[in-house]
Design an enzyme around this catalytic site. Structure first.
Site, PDB file in Angstrom:
ATOM      1  N   LEU A   1      -5.708  -2.686  -1.808  1.00 24.68           N
ATOM      2  CA  LEU A   1      -5.148  -3.977  -1.407  1.00 24.68           C
ATOM      3  C   LEU A   1      -3.815  -4.269  -2.079  1.00 24.68           C
ATOM      4  CD1 LEU A   1      -5.454  -6.830  -0.117  1.00 24.68           C
ATOM      5  CD2 LEU A   1      -6.772  -7.474  -2.146  1.00 24.68           C
ATOM      6  N   THR A   2      -3.763  -4.124  -3.386  1.00 22.32           N
ATOM      7  CA  THR A   2      -2.552  -4.536  -4.101  1.00 22.32           C
ATOM      8  C   THR A   2      -1.381  -3.596  -3.828  1.00 22.32           C
ATOM      9  OG1 THR A   2      -2.990  -3.346  -6.183  1.00 22.32           O
ATOM     10  CG2 THR A   2      -4.032  -5.497  -5.903  1.00 22.32           C
ATOM     11  N   ASP A   3      -1.678  -2.321  -3.609  1.00 19.55           N
ATOM     12  CA  ASP A   3      -0.622  -1.372  -3.246  1.00 19.55           C
ATOM     13  C   ASP A   3       0.038  -1.778  -1.930  1.00 19.55           C
ATOM     14  OD1 ASP A   3      -0.449   0.775  -5.221  1.00 19.55           O
ATOM     15  OD2 ASP A   3      -2.482   1.288  -4.640  1.00 19.55           O
ATOM     16  N   THR A   4      -0.780  -2.058  -0.934  1.00 18.72           N
ATOM     17  CA  THR A   4      -0.225  -2.352   0.387  1.00 18.72           C
ATOM     18  C   THR A   4       0.451  -3.716   0.433  1.00 18.72           C
ATOM     19  OG1 THR A   4      -2.436  -3.058   1.098  1.00 18.72           O
ATOM     20  CG2 THR A   4      -1.781  -0.817   1.631  1.00 18.72           C
TER      21      THR A   4
ATOM     22  N   GLY B   1       3.789  -3.172  -1.194  1.00 18.71           N
ATOM     23  CA  GLY B   1       4.646  -2.430  -0.283  1.00 18.71           C
ATOM     24  C   GLY B   1       5.155  -3.292   0.851  1.00 18.71           C
TER      25      GLY B   1
END
Length: 399
Positions: free
Chosen positions: A170-173, A176
């Site tokens: 979740l936090t990566d996307t 991004g």
């Protein structure tokens, strides 16, 4: 590449790896940008090298999922000739995106302060766990760490159980996606001013930003939100209920109209007529009682028997889909969001494409690149090198 897409003509040098940065640059590529991914020779993005899925051993499907529609150049940043070529690429770029550990880009001579001297209009986006500065800047940060520190885990899971992570990065996307948004807005500004800027995007900050609407309870009232499982803290009934055949359905009543429709669908209109439940506040006060009533009633029939009634009453409910069911959904097929491209090493590679109805965007999706396969043509396209010079570079690289 389709020259009619929103970001057609925009050139992006991509130093990113794993998920947050590649997701950002993939979004830019899907909008038409020419994204050149700079990778380490013989190694590449570390996501290329994780074990394949069962039945897909040896195929970097995770890497492929966030690196389609890009070109790959394999250049060793420790090699002076390669480093000089990378600086020339940046000189001819509109955007740089990197997610090195803070300070790394500066140490290898590719940080913003150095690169703005060769390209004044450069938009330089740095994505990291905690940002480029501050007491946590140098701490290691991956998705589980940011899910924990952002607070989202604290409100995910059952009330009497431990905090839980979301079932995807979740936090990566989110980081991004915010990075891509910031890049596009900065491009608009730079086109007017002729001057670029450094965008410092932190995964922590991006998560707080999207959580802000639900953090109002804490910010304004000083109340620390608690986990409520699949329930909604403000709406009752709202929960996942199992039918007689054990199929999960999410039901959500956001107002009295929805509550009355649910009661009709469940063939218990007397519930809607009961003054004990005739306002949302009263339903909140009887949350557990109401959820038990709905659960018992829903368990009396199979899901397939209930769904036509729910549809007739226009209730807000739906079967809880697994990934295969989500991909096979008729609305997804109607919007033609899934694309497939033949890959020389990985066979047919499927992509979840752009969520826009204009078919031009997903028609422009290209297969993920093999490591370094575009080195020569990028050097020719962007730098005007002739075939001999670019081949000499490759010979030195392979020698």
């Amino acid at each position: 590449m389709d020259n009619n897409l929103s970001l057609s003509g925009v050139r992006v040098v991509d130093f990113t790896h794993v998920i947050s940065g590649p997701f950002c640059t993939m979004m830019l590529a899907h909008m038409g940008a020419d994204v050149v991914k700079v990778e380490r020779p013989d190694v590449g993005d570390s996501l290329r090298n994780i074990p394949g899925y069962e039945g897909r051993e040896g195929h970097p499907d995770y890497f492929n999922s966030v690196n389609n529609t890009k070109r790959s150049v394999a250049l060793d940043l420790k090699n002076p000739d390669h480093h000089a070529a990378v600086v020339d690429l940046i000189r001819n770029a509109d955007v740089v995106v990197e997610n090195f550990k803070p300070g790394t880009a500066d140490r290898i001579g590719l940080g913003y302060e150095a690169m703005k001297k060769v390209n004044l209009k450069l938009i330089y986006c740095s994505i990291s766990g905690f940002g480029q500065t501050g007491p946590y800047a140098q701490r290691p940060a991956i998705d589980p760490i940011i899910q924990a520190v952002s607070g989202v885990m604290s409100v995910t899971g059952e009330q009497d159980g431990p905090p839980m992570m979301a079932g995807y990065p979740l936090t990566d996307t989110v980081a991004g996606m915010y990075g891509a948004f910031a890049v596009v807005t900065a491009l608009l500004k730079a086109r007017e001013s002729g001057v670029g800027e450094h965008l410092d995007v932190s995964m922590q900050g991006a998560m707080l930003y999207v959580l802000g609407c639900r953090m109002a309870e804490t910010l304004q009232a000083g109340i620390v939100t608690e986990r409520v499982g699949n329930q909604n803290p403000f709406r009752v009934p709202s929960e996942v209920f199992l039918s007689k055949d054990k199929r999960p359905t999410i039901l959500h009543c956001s107002n009295n109209k929805r509550w009355e429709a649910l009661c009709r669908a469940l063939e218990v209109p007397e519930w809607a007529e009961n003054p004990k439940y005739d306002t949302m506040q009263k339903r909140q006060e009887h949350r557990q009682e109401l959820h038990a009533m709905v659960a018992a009633r829903f368990a009396e029939r199979d899901q397939a028997d209930w769904m036509p009634r729910f549809d007739d009453e226009d209730t807000t409910c739906i079967h809880v889909h697994d990934y295969q069911e989500a991909l096979d959904h008729e609305q997804v097929r109607y919007r033609s969001q899934l694309t497939s491209r033949d890959h020389p090493l990985d066979g047919e590679v499927w992509t979840v494409g752009v969520p826009l109805m204009d078919p031009a965007y997903n028609e422009a999706v290209t297969r993920p690149p093999t490591l370094g396969e575009n080195t020569a043509n990028v050097l020719q396209d962007w730098l005007g090198w002739d075939e001999t010079k670019s081949k000499d570079m490759l010979k030195k690289q392979n020698g």
